[in-house]
Design a protein around this motif. Structure first.
Motif, mmCIF file in Angstrom:
data_model
loop_
_atom_site.group_PDB
_atom_site.id
_atom_site.type_symbol
_atom_site.label_atom_id
_atom_site.label_comp_id
_atom_site.label_asym_id
_atom_site.label_seq_id
_atom_site.Cartn_x
_atom_site.Cartn_y
_atom_site.Cartn_z
ATOM 1 N N HIS A 1 0.811 -1.222 0.000
ATOM 2 C CA HIS A 1 0.000 0.000 0.000
ATOM 3 C C HIS A 1 0.844 1.272 0.000
ATOM 4 O O HIS A 1 0.320 2.343 -0.297
ATOM 5 N N GLY A 2 2.113 1.156 0.352
ATOM 6 C CA GLY A 2 2.962 2.344 0.399
ATOM 7 C C GLY A 2 2.712 3.153 1.658
ATOM 8 O O GLY A 2 1.705 2.968 2.344
ATOM 9 N N GLY B 1 -0.144 0.995 -4.370
ATOM 10 C CA GLY B 1 -0.809 0.056 -5.264
ATOM 11 C C GLY B 1 0.043 -1.068 -5.828
ATOM 12 O O GLY B 1 -0.244 -1.589 -6.897
ATOM 13 N N THR B 2 1.087 -1.465 -5.122
ATOM 14 C CA THR B 2 1.867 -2.622 -5.562
ATOM 15 C C THR B 2 0.972 -3.858 -5.588
ATOM 16 O O THR B 2 0.152 -4.038 -4.705
ATOM 17 N N ASN B 3 1.160 -4.683 -6.594
ATOM 18 C CA ASN B 3 0.375 -5.915 -6.718
ATOM 19 C C ASN B 3 -1.121 -5.634 -6.805
ATOM 20 O O ASN B 3 -1.936 -6.461 -6.434
ATOM 21 N N ASN C 1 -9.591 -10.426 -3.946
ATOM 22 C CA ASN C 1 -8.843 -11.027 -5.043
ATOM 23 C C ASN C 1 -7.708 -11.928 -4.557
ATOM 24 O O ASN C 1 -6.943 -12.457 -5.349
ATOM 25 N N GLY C 2 -7.606 -12.078 -3.241
ATOM 26 C CA GLY C 2 -6.644 -13.025 -2.696
ATOM 27 C C GLY C 2 -5.201 -12.553 -2.693
ATOM 28 O O GLY C 2 -4.310 -13.275 -2.259
ATOM 29 N N VAL C 3 -4.964 -11.327 -3.167
ATOM 30 C CA VAL C 3 -3.585 -10.843 -3.213
ATOM 31 C C VAL C 3 -3.105 -10.424 -1.824
ATOM 32 O O VAL C 3 -1.995 -10.712 -1.420
ATOM 33 N N MET C 4 -3.972 -9.755 -1.115
ATOM 34 C CA MET C 4 -3.588 -9.313 0.225
ATOM 35 C C MET C 4 -3.722 -10.470 1.209
ATOM 36 O O MET C 4 -4.720 -11.158 1.236
ATOM 37 N N THR C 5 -2.680 -10.650 1.987
ATOM 38 C CA THR C 5 -2.638 -11.709 2.988
ATOM 39 C C THR C 5 -3.741 -11.520 4.025
ATOM 40 O O THR C 5 -4.075 -10.394 4.343
ATOM 41 N N ALA C 6 -4.223 -12.609 4.569
ATOM 42 C CA ALA C 6 -5.125 -12.512 5.706
ATOM 43 C C ALA C 6 -4.274 -12.277 6.949
ATOM 44 O O ALA C 6 -3.322 -13.001 7.192
ATOM 45 N N PHE C 7 -4.622 -11.252 7.690
ATOM 46 C CA PHE C 7 -3.834 -10.939 8.874
ATOM 47 C C PHE C 7 -4.474 -11.449 10.161
ATOM 48 O O PHE C 7 -4.018 -11.151 11.253
ATOM 49 N N GLY C 8 -5.535 -12.208 10.010
ATOM 50 C CA GLY C 8 -6.261 -12.720 11.174
ATOM 51 C C GLY C 8 -5.422 -13.533 12.135
ATOM 52 O O GLY C 8 -5.700 -13.576 13.332
ATOM 53 N N ASP C 9 -4.379 -14.193 11.611
ATOM 54 C CA ASP C 9 -3.524 -15.001 12.481
ATOM 55 C C ASP C 9 -2.346 -14.214 13.029
ATOM 56 O O ASP C 9 -1.648 -14.657 13.918
ATOM 57 N N ILE C 10 -2.131 -13.038 12.445
ATOM 58 C CA ILE C 10 -0.941 -12.263 12.805
ATOM 59 C C ILE C 10 -1.299 -11.142 13.774
ATOM 60 O O ILE C 10 -0.595 -10.877 14.727
ATOM 61 N N LEU C 11 -2.418 -10.503 13.511
ATOM 62 C CA LEU C 11 -2.848 -9.391 14.354
ATOM 63 C C LEU C 11 -4.080 -9.812 15.140
ATOM 64 O O LEU C 11 -4.889 -10.596 14.645
ATOM 65 N N ASP C 12 -4.214 -9.295 16.352
ATOM 66 C CA ASP C 12 -5.429 -9.613 17.096
ATOM 67 C C ASP C 12 -6.553 -8.641 16.699
ATOM 68 O O ASP C 12 -6.328 -7.697 15.943
ATOM 69 N N ASP C 13 -7.738 -8.921 17.195
ATOM 70 C CA ASP C 13 -8.911 -8.159 16.762
ATOM 71 C C ASP C 13 -8.779 -6.656 17.000
ATOM 72 O O ASP C 13 -9.197 -5.852 16.169
ATOM 73 N N ASP C 14 -8.185 -6.309 18.140
ATOM 74 C CA ASP C 14 -8.017 -4.889 18.442
ATOM 75 C C ASP C 14 -7.080 -4.231 17.443
ATOM 76 O O ASP C 14 -7.303 -3.106 17.000
ATOM 77 N N GLU C 15 -6.030 -4.959 17.104
ATOM 78 C CA GLU C 15 -5.056 -4.416 16.159
ATOM 79 C C GLU C 15 -5.667 -4.276 14.769
ATOM 80 O O GLU C 15 -5.454 -3.286 14.076
ATOM 81 N N ILE C 16 -6.443 -5.272 14.388
ATOM 82 C CA ILE C 16 -7.073 -5.235 13.070
ATOM 83 C C ILE C 16 -8.016 -4.035 12.979
ATOM 84 O O ILE C 16 -8.004 -3.289 12.002
ATOM 85 N N LYS C 17 -8.778 -3.830 14.038
ATOM 86 C CA LYS C 17 -9.703 -2.703 14.036
ATOM 87 C C LYS C 17 -8.939 -1.385 13.982
ATOM 88 O O LYS C 17 -9.286 -0.470 13.227
ATOM 89 N N ALA C 18 -7.858 -1.322 14.761
ATOM 90 C CA ALA C 18 -7.050 -0.097 14.769
ATOM 91 C C ALA C 18 -6.455 0.162 13.389
ATOM 92 O O ALA C 18 -6.404 1.304 12.928
#
Ligand code: HEC
Length: 116
Positions: A54-55, A61-63, A88-105
């Motif tokens: 995302h830069g 807009g890479t990839n 489109n499956g290009v962006m990784t799922a971060f559900g396992d890396i970040l917790d819910d609070d972090e994802i929301k932030a």
């Protein structure tokens, strides 16, 4: 007589609940066992996890990454995209890396990248 037996029962209850001397007093210790609400450093997470596509300002807009300065997606959509990956499956799922609070932030952070 009735009053007496009632007192007796009450006394038993008090004893059963640890009114005795053998109970160590467990006054709450004043140490900070529980950290007050954890600080989430969105900019740091952004630089580590998101910047490659995302830069810094969200418009690289890479990839085929979504231009976050122009995105009109709502918060809920963003939370889902970050948690489960982009449609489109290009962006990784971060559900396992970040917790819910972090994802929301992070989702909230991406809203702030928007150019008027
Ligand atoms: C591997 C490259 C890549 C990485 C890393 C990446 N993204 Fe994405 N992101 C994309 C792509 C591709 C899309 C979706 C494009 C589409 O669906 O049209 C997207 C979409 C999004 C969207 C939805 C916006 C919209 O308009 O569709 C958000 C919000 C978002 N990313 C945030 C993040 C955050 C936050 C991170 C870091 C935790 C991150 N991205 C990391 C590639 C990436």
């Amino acid at each position: 007589m009735q009053k007496f037996s009632l007192l007796f029962v009450l006394a038993l209850v008090v004893l059963a609940c640890g009114g005795g001397e053998d109970t160590p007093s467990e006054a709450p210790k004043v140490t900070k066992a529980e950290p007050a609400k954890k600080e989430i450093d969105v900019k740091k997470i952004w630089k580590v996890r998101c910047i490659a596509c995302h830069g810094l300002y969200g418009d690289m807009g890479t990839n085929g990454a979504a231009n976050l300065q122009e995105s009109t997606k709502d918060l809920e959509y963003r939370i889902n995209a970050i948690k489960n990956g982009s449609e489109n499956g290009v962006m990784t799922a971060f559900g396992d890396i970040l917790d819910d609070d972090e994802i929301k932030a992070m989702a909230e952070y991406t809203m702030t990248l928007k150019k008027e």
